[in-house]
Design a protein around this motif. Structure first.
Motif, mmCIF file in Angstrom:
data_model
loop_
_atom_site.group_PDB
_atom_site.id
_atom_site.type_symbol
_atom_site.label_atom_id
_atom_site.label_comp_id
_atom_site.label_asym_id
_atom_site.label_seq_id
_atom_site.Cartn_x
_atom_site.Cartn_y
_atom_site.Cartn_z
ATOM 1 N N PRO A 1 28.918 26.237 23.590
ATOM 2 C CA PRO A 1 28.178 27.442 23.961
ATOM 3 C C PRO A 1 27.019 27.104 24.895
ATOM 4 N N ARG A 2 26.766 28.039 25.776
ATOM 5 C CA ARG A 2 25.617 27.839 26.661
ATOM 6 C C ARG A 2 24.321 27.997 25.877
ATOM 7 N N THR A 3 23.315 27.308 26.288
ATOM 8 C CA THR A 3 22.067 27.372 25.524
ATOM 9 C C THR A 3 20.928 27.821 26.414
ATOM 10 N N THR A 4 21.124 28.958 27.066
ATOM 11 C CA THR A 4 20.014 29.529 27.823
ATOM 12 C C THR A 4 19.425 30.663 26.994
ATOM 13 N N THR A 5 18.149 30.833 27.110
ATOM 14 C CA THR A 5 17.530 31.941 26.395
ATOM 15 C C THR A 5 17.220 33.047 27.386
#
Lengths: 428, 355
Positions: free
Chosen positions: A2-6
């Motif tokens: 999963p991408r981990t951008t907030t």
């Protein structure tokens, strides 16, 4: 992986919005403070009751004496004051005895903007439309509560099928109806006559014909009633030109779930579409090209989109119980509020300003003060962030400017092509 | 071997002391050298090994010190130092506005008005229709026969070639309250669809790690009593809704003498299903036995020493569910509205959970 951008949520400009939900509650959401306000629920009107589920709502927001009309599942239309929630009049929409209000629910409601003469006499005019196609225009006197002044002007929009969307244009002369098994049709409200009906697109090369099912419709611009955008259950968005032809001028697909909400922008060529799986996007309807999607963890069907008439902001709400505020230019999520119930409708109260309070009760004023203090503290903390934002905004504005230029160019070319088309049509 | 190890350890200790001294010197000279910044591979690995060993020793020392402190506290009769709580993904979960609070009156009002309230208030008795996908073999029917033994008042209907929408219509006419569809892929059940009737939501779950009853060691055979239901950790608004959907599958008046319990345990958005029989056994502890030998007049004491122990016996099946989407209304893939769909853009953190 999963991408981990907030997703950062910068605050939003001061606004006031009203949301309506499945339990019949009306919630008032306000954001105060310039550039960084956090929207909060400031008021809640009504008691939770499933039979009072709000089906449609309409606001007439003027500087003085605004009004709000709310249609409920029990077949009752309430006219409220959107500033303090005071009930001014209730109208029962149960026309024929023997038909339960659940079977013939109200789908469309429009509150006509009042003219000066009506203002003094405290009258308000309502257009309602039910699922079975019973449309009526009523004039209600608000001074003594349940009295009708003038007989309701009723007509039937469709012989069969279910109406699912209805809309009244900016100058309030024309109304639009469409639904399951009902092609989009336009009515002249002064004469109560049907002036135009759409024609279904032909069967495709395989001979498959998709049954008509319109789920949302809107007029493209305020002063032009001839251009109409409609969304269908088979995830198609169609642009109709009443003056040109009965078949859609442009038709394109959007994702894979039914289009549940369509709202026009003020510029007359951008529309916002929301669908059943929570995708929200803006589309340039002149070309039918997708401008961009609004990304931000929107997980439930979008039921309603509202465009603020002054700020570059739209609000969306739906079954995921969040009210989300988006920036139009950057398509960024400005903030979201969790409202606990399935929301059915959102409207903006555009006359809200940060400084001047409508309901000048003492407690609210105190709240505002304290909130202001908190926000100033926040602002001092967030100074570096702010600078970044401002630079971004500048960039954004530049981009916008360039885009606008392009847009104007396109327009010109479009016009040319259109004129050509007209010529061709004339020749034919 | 042992001697060798001791030697090495003592050496290690010495080396460690030396290392410490050298470290101190090093600190005086330079702040710190990261092994990754050394270019020579042999040197780098040597430094790295040394560092790692040092860390291990430190950790062991810390553990020993803590154990000693605890022991001393016990001997002196003092309060032992507070136990440290490990940090897990669950207890560092991201703050979520949708987590339900027990004092939320709107939540209860919403629950009263939802689709399941008529079942949960005993107005309707649950009646379940279980069916399959169109092609169904081996593990599928076995799983269904076990589901039939778990859920009371469940009826299996052959799928045939009927559309699911037709089945929903049929079940509505026959006054079923829910439909469960077991989907199999390559002879292995991999999906579960729970449809609330007449207008309740449709939940689509991914089904994984299914273990049937006969594959469980020392499994029990369930009786036909109505089971008790345990729903764990359904915290958010969505979680409550899913919990109520599951709750509406089971009768609301369990037979407690059946001592059967069905558990749906939610952890990190995975719902674990277990089915047990339990028994409370009174067990006399060993001390009372020895006392019984010594003297018979201490009978009262022996009674007091009797312990009640709960024993569990698993009686299958065992599986894990993960929510894929929750649809508003009954099954409708084309024109359905979703209340919740999982989207890749929502996976921005490992510490965010939706149930």
């Amino acid at each position: 992986m999963p991408r981990t951008t907030t997703v950062e949520c910068p605050g939003c400009p001061p606004f006031r919005a009203l949301t309506f939900d499945a339990l019949g509650l009306i919630k008032v959401i306000e954001a105060r403070g310039k550039g960084g306000g956090v929207p909060q629920v400031v008021d809640r009107w009504g008691d939770p009751d499933a039979s009072k589920c709000v089906l449609a709502a309409c606001i007439d927001d003027r500087k003085t004496d605004p009004l709000l009309a709310v249609a409920r599942k029990s077949g009752v239309i309430e006219v409220l004051n959107p500033l303090n929630g005071e009930l001014s009049v209730t109208v029962s929409n149960v026309s024929n005895v023997g038909v339960r209000p659940e079977d013939d629910a109200i789908v469309g409601l429009h509150l006509f903007r009042r003219r000066r003469m009506e203002l003094t006499s405290r009258l308000c005019t309502l257009l309602t439309c039910t699922t079975k196609g019973n449309a009526s225009i009523k004039t209600v006197d608000m001074t003594d509560s349940p009295a009708y002044s003038g007989s309701p002007n009723t007509w039937n929009v469709c012989a069969s099928g279910n109406i699912q969307c209805s809309q009244v244009n900016g100058s309030e002369n024309y109304a639009l109806f469409g639904g399951k098994g009902v092609e989009v049709n336009m009515w002249d409200l002064d004469k109560c006559a049907k002036i135009w009906t759409a024609k279904p697109p032909p069967a495709n090369s395989l001979g498959i014909f998709t049954p008509t099912w319109f789920t949302s419709a809107t007029f493209l611009s305020k002063d032009d009633h001839r251009k109409v955008v409609a969304g269908t259950n088979s995830h198609q968005v169609r642009l109709y030109d009443v003056s040109a032809q009965r078949r859609p001028v442009i038709s394109f697909d959007f994702r894979e779930t039914p289009i549940k909400a369509v709202t026009e922008d003020l510029d007359g060529h951008t529309i916002y579409i929301g669908n059943g799986s929570g995708d929200l996007a803006s589309v340039d309807i002149r070309t039918g090209k997708l401008v961009g999607c609004f990304l931000g963890k929107c997980s439930g069907s979008i039921r309603s989109i509202a465009r603020h008439s002054e700020l570059p902001v739209i609000a969306s709400c739906g079954l995921d119980s969040y009210l989300r505020i988006w920036d139009i230019g950057t398509r960024q999520l400005l903030s979201s509020v969790f409202l606990k119930q399935h929301l059915t409708k959102v409207v903006f109260d555009t006359n809200f300003t940060d400084e001047v309070k409508h309901d000048a009760t003492d407690s609210a004023a105190h709240e505002a003060q304290s909130m202001g203090e908190v926000q100033t503290a926040d602002e001092t903390e967030k100074l570096p962030n702010k600078r970044k934002k401002s630079s971004k905004e500048n960039k954004g504005s530049k981009n916008k400017a360039s885009k606008e230029k392009e847009g104007s160019k396109k327009l010109k070319s479009k016009k040319r092509s259109k004129s050509l088309e007209h010529d061709v049509a004339d020749d034919a | 071997m042992g001697g060798k190890r001791k030697n090495s350890e003592s050496e290690g200790m010495e080396g460690d002391n030396d290392g410490k001294n050298s470290n101190k010197k090093m600190k005086k000279e330079k702040t710190e050298i990261l092994p990754s910044s050394i270019k020579n591979k042999e040197k780098r690995s040597a430094v790295h090994a040394k560092l790692k060993h040092q860390k291990k020793l430190d950790k062991r020392k810390k553990l020993k010190a803590r154990a000693a402190a605890e022991k001393r506290a016990l001997e002196l009769g003092e309060e032992p130092p507070p136990k440290q709580i490990p940090r897990t993904i669950e207890n560092t979960r991201e703050a979520d506005a949708t987590v339900c609070m027990p004092d939320d009156e709107e939540l209860f009002a919403g629950n009263d008005a939802d689709e399941f309230s008529s079942i949960l208030k005993h107005d309707r008795t649950p009646k379940i229709l279980i069916t399959t996908c169109r092609f169904n073999s081996t593990r599928g029917p076995a799983f269904i026969s076990e589901l039939l033994s778990v859920i009371p008042n469940a009826h299996y209907y052959k799928r045939g070639t009927y559309d699911l929408k037709k089945i929903v219509e049929y079940a509505n006419n026959k006054e079923f309250t829910s439909i469960i569809v077991v989907h199999t892929n390559r002879r292995e059940p991999d999906g579960l669809l729970i449809i609330g009737l007449p207008d309740g939501p449709t939940a689509h779950f991914k089904l994984s790690s299914l273990v049937l009853r006969k594959d469980i060691k020392n499994h029990g055979n369930p009786t036909s009593h109505k089971p008790e239901l345990v729903l764990n950790n359904f915290t958010t608004r969505l979680g409550h809704r899913i919990g109520r959907l599951i709750q509406s599958l089971f009768p609301q008046d369990p037979n407690f003498q059946g001592r059967r319990v069905v558990t749906f345990h939610n952890q990190r958005d995975f719902i674990f299903f277990r089915h047990h029989r339990y028994i409370f056994e009174t067990k006399e502890s060993k001390q009372s036995d020895s006392k019984g030998k010594k003297a018979k007049d201490a009978k009262d004491e022996s009674i007091a020493k009797e312990k009640v122990v709960a024993h569990l016996q698993e009686c299958g099946p065992r599986f894990t569910l993960k929510l894929v989407n929750l649809q508003h209304g009954t099954f409708d893939t084309k024109g359905g509205e979703y209340e919740w769909v999982h989207k890749p853009e929502m996976d921005t953190s490992r510490r965010r959970f939706f149930l």
